[in-house]
Design a protein around this motif. Structure first.
Motif, short mmCIF file in Angstrom:
data_model
loop_
_atom_site.label_atom_id
_atom_site.label_comp_id
_atom_site.label_asym_id
_atom_site.label_seq_id
_atom_site.Cartn_x
_atom_site.Cartn_y
_atom_site.Cartn_z
N ASP A 1 -0.20 -13.68 15.34
CA ASP A 1 0.86 -13.57 14.29
C ASP A 1 0.62 -14.62 13.08
OD1 ASP A 1 2.20 -12.03 16.30
OD2 ASP A 1 3.30 -13.93 17.08
N ALA A 2 0.22 -15.95 13.27
CA ALA A 2 -0.07 -16.68 11.98
C ALA A 2 -1.14 -15.83 11.21
CB ALA A 2 -0.70 -17.86 12.53
N LEU A 3 -2.20 -15.08 11.62
CA LEU A 3 -3.18 -14.20 10.87
C LEU A 3 -2.36 -13.32 9.89
CD1 LEU A 3 -5.96 -13.89 9.98
CD2 LEU A 3 -6.10 -12.26 11.89
N ALA A 4 -1.44 -12.36 10.77
CA ALA A 4 -0.83 -11.23 10.24
C ALA A 4 0.35 -12.01 9.21
CB ALA A 4 0.21 -10.52 11.35
N TRP A 5 0.80 -12.72 9.07
CA TRP A 5 1.90 -13.34 8.45
C TRP A 5 1.33 -14.26 7.34
CZ3 TRP A 5 5.27 -13.96 13.23
CH2 TRP A 5 5.94 -12.92 13.58
N GLY A 6 0.35 -14.66 7.60
CA GLY A 6 -0.29 -15.98 6.54
C GLY A 6 -1.55 -15.24 5.91
N VAL A 7 -2.65 -14.93 6.45
CA VAL A 7 -3.74 -14.42 5.92
C VAL A 7 -3.82 -12.84 5.29
CG1 VAL A 7 -6.26 -14.16 5.97
CG2 VAL A 7 -5.14 -16.27 7.06
N PHE A 8 -3.21 -12.11 6.21
CA PHE A 8 -3.07 -10.54 5.81
C PHE A 8 -2.61 -10.57 4.24
CE2 PHE A 8 -3.27 -8.29 10.22
CZ PHE A 8 -4.81 -8.66 10.28
N PRO A 9 -1.40 -10.96 4.14
CA PRO A 9 -0.81 -10.78 2.80
C PRO A 9 -1.64 -11.02 1.66
CG PRO A 9 1.17 -11.66 4.24
CD PRO A 9 -0.35 -11.84 5.02
N LEU A 10 -2.14 -12.35 1.93
CA LEU A 10 -3.22 -12.74 0.77
C LEU A 10 -4.42 -11.81 0.59
CD1 LEU A 10 -2.94 -16.57 1.41
CD2 LEU A 10 -1.82 -15.32 -0.26
N TYR A 11 -4.71 -11.56 1.78
CA TYR A 11 -5.98 -10.57 1.80
C TYR A 11 -5.71 -9.21 1.17
CZ TYR A 11 -9.49 -7.52 3.91
OH TYR A 11 -10.79 -6.58 4.10
N PHE A 12 -4.59 -8.68 1.59
CA PHE A 12 -4.28 -7.49 1.05
C PHE A 12 -3.89 -7.39 -0.63
CE2 PHE A 12 -2.02 -6.51 5.14
CZ PHE A 12 -3.23 -5.75 5.70
N ALA A 13 -3.52 -8.63 -1.02
CA ALA A 13 -3.16 -8.78 -2.28
C ALA A 13 -4.67 -8.90 -3.16
CB ALA A 13 -2.52 -10.40 -2.64
N SER A 14 -5.63 -9.68 -2.48
CA SER A 14 -7.01 -9.54 -2.95
C SER A 14 -7.60 -8.46 -2.97
CB SER A 14 -7.69 -10.63 -2.35
OG SER A 14 -8.20 -9.98 -1.02
N LYS A 15 -7.08 -7.34 -2.40
CA LYS A 15 -7.75 -5.92 -2.38
C LYS A 15 -6.87 -5.12 -3.45
CE LYS A 15 -10.87 -6.36 0.63
NZ LYS A 15 -12.03 -6.17 0.44
N GLY A 16 -5.98 -5.78 -4.31
CA GLY A 16 -5.10 -5.22 -5.32
C GLY A 16 -3.83 -4.49 -5.11
N LEU A 17 -3.44 -4.77 -3.63
CA LEU A 17 -2.00 -4.15 -3.38
C LEU A 17 -1.21 -4.82 -4.03
CD1 LEU A 17 -2.38 -3.34 0.47
CD2 LEU A 17 -2.63 -1.67 -1.43
N ASP A 18 -0.10 -3.97 -4.32
CA ASP A 18 1.04 -4.78 -5.24
C ASP A 18 2.03 -5.17 -3.96
OD1 ASP A 18 3.01 -2.61 -4.22
OD2 ASP A 18 2.26 -1.35 -5.82
N ILE A 19 3.26 -6.11 -4.42
CA ILE A 19 3.85 -6.38 -3.35
C ILE A 19 4.70 -5.57 -2.64
CG2 ILE A 19 5.95 -6.87 -5.08
CD1 ILE A 19 4.78 -9.45 -2.70
N ALA A 20 4.98 -4.46 -3.24
CA ALA A 20 5.74 -3.47 -2.27
C ALA A 20 5.17 -2.93 -1.14
CB ALA A 20 6.15 -2.18 -3.14
N HIS A 21 3.51 -2.55 -1.32
CA HIS A 21 2.71 -2.30 -0.20
C HIS A 21 2.39 -3.39 0.56
CE1 HIS A 21 1.90 0.88 -3.34
NE2 HIS A 21 2.12 1.62 -2.09
N ILE A 22 2.41 -4.68 0.07
CA ILE A 22 2.03 -5.76 0.99
C ILE A 22 3.38 -6.10 1.95
CG2 ILE A 22 1.78 -8.24 1.11
CD1 ILE A 22 0.06 -7.85 -1.33
N ALA A 23 4.50 -5.98 1.43
CA ALA A 23 5.80 -5.92 2.07
C ALA A 23 5.74 -4.97 3.20
CB ALA A 23 7.03 -5.89 1.26
#
Length: 166
Positions: free
Chosen positions: A8-30
């Motif tokens: 859970d901590a990984l999914a809610w903490g690291v995944f959003p940052l990882y997805f952002a580093s891959k160029g996803l916008d906030i709507a897709h990350i959400a």
């Protein structure tokens, strides 16, 4: 439970940052952040019932292995579709494990000791949030997001393997 909450901590903490580093916008990350708890929450009642029918151990082992593979899929994926599949599978694995672990604790202790045993279990389970946030965050800072993702995936798969052997 501890390892489940590392996820859970990984999914809610690291995944959003990882997805952002891959160029996803906030709507897709959400959207990705929402899929995991949506699948988990939608399926856990059925999974709790299913654990009464098929047994606790198969549900816990398969749930932990699915979670580990789902986390790995997120790490190796490079498209929105693969990441959606990964977080959905993570939700599915969590749904298999989450209610089943509570039921397994309840099965293991007499009714008069159940409240205390569940309190101890929940203390350690919820400690996984803290350890996961700190551990995955530290690993991500020192080694990069993929290393943190793969480390938690590995721990989750090992946890499922240990349950299968015990």
């Amino acid at each position: 439970g501890f390892v489940n909450n590392l996820n859970d901590a990984l999914a809610w903490g690291v995944f959003p940052l990882y997805f952002a580093s891959k160029g996803l916008d906030i709507a897709h990350i959400a959207a990705l952040a929402a899929v995991y708890p949506l699948v988990w929450g939608s399926l856990q009642v059925a999974a709790g019932w299913m654990s009464d029918e098929v047994g606790r151990k198969p549900m816990i082992v398969s749930g932990m292995l699915v979670q580990g593979l789902a986390i790995t899929l997120v790490g190796v994926g490079d498209t929105l579709g693969v990441w959606i599949a990964g977080v959905a599978l993570l939700g599915f694995g969590t749904a298999l494990v989450y209610p089943t672990l509570l039921a397994a604790v309840s099965d293991a202790v007499p009714p008069q000791e159940r409240a205390a045993a569940l309190g101890v279990y929940r203390f350690w389970r919820d400690g996984g949030y803290v350890a996961g946030a700190l551990g995955a965050g530290l690993a991500a800072d020192l080694l990069g997001d993929p290393a943190a993702i793969y480390a938690i995936a590995f721990l989750t798969i090992v946890s499922g393997a240990i349950v299968s052997l015990v």
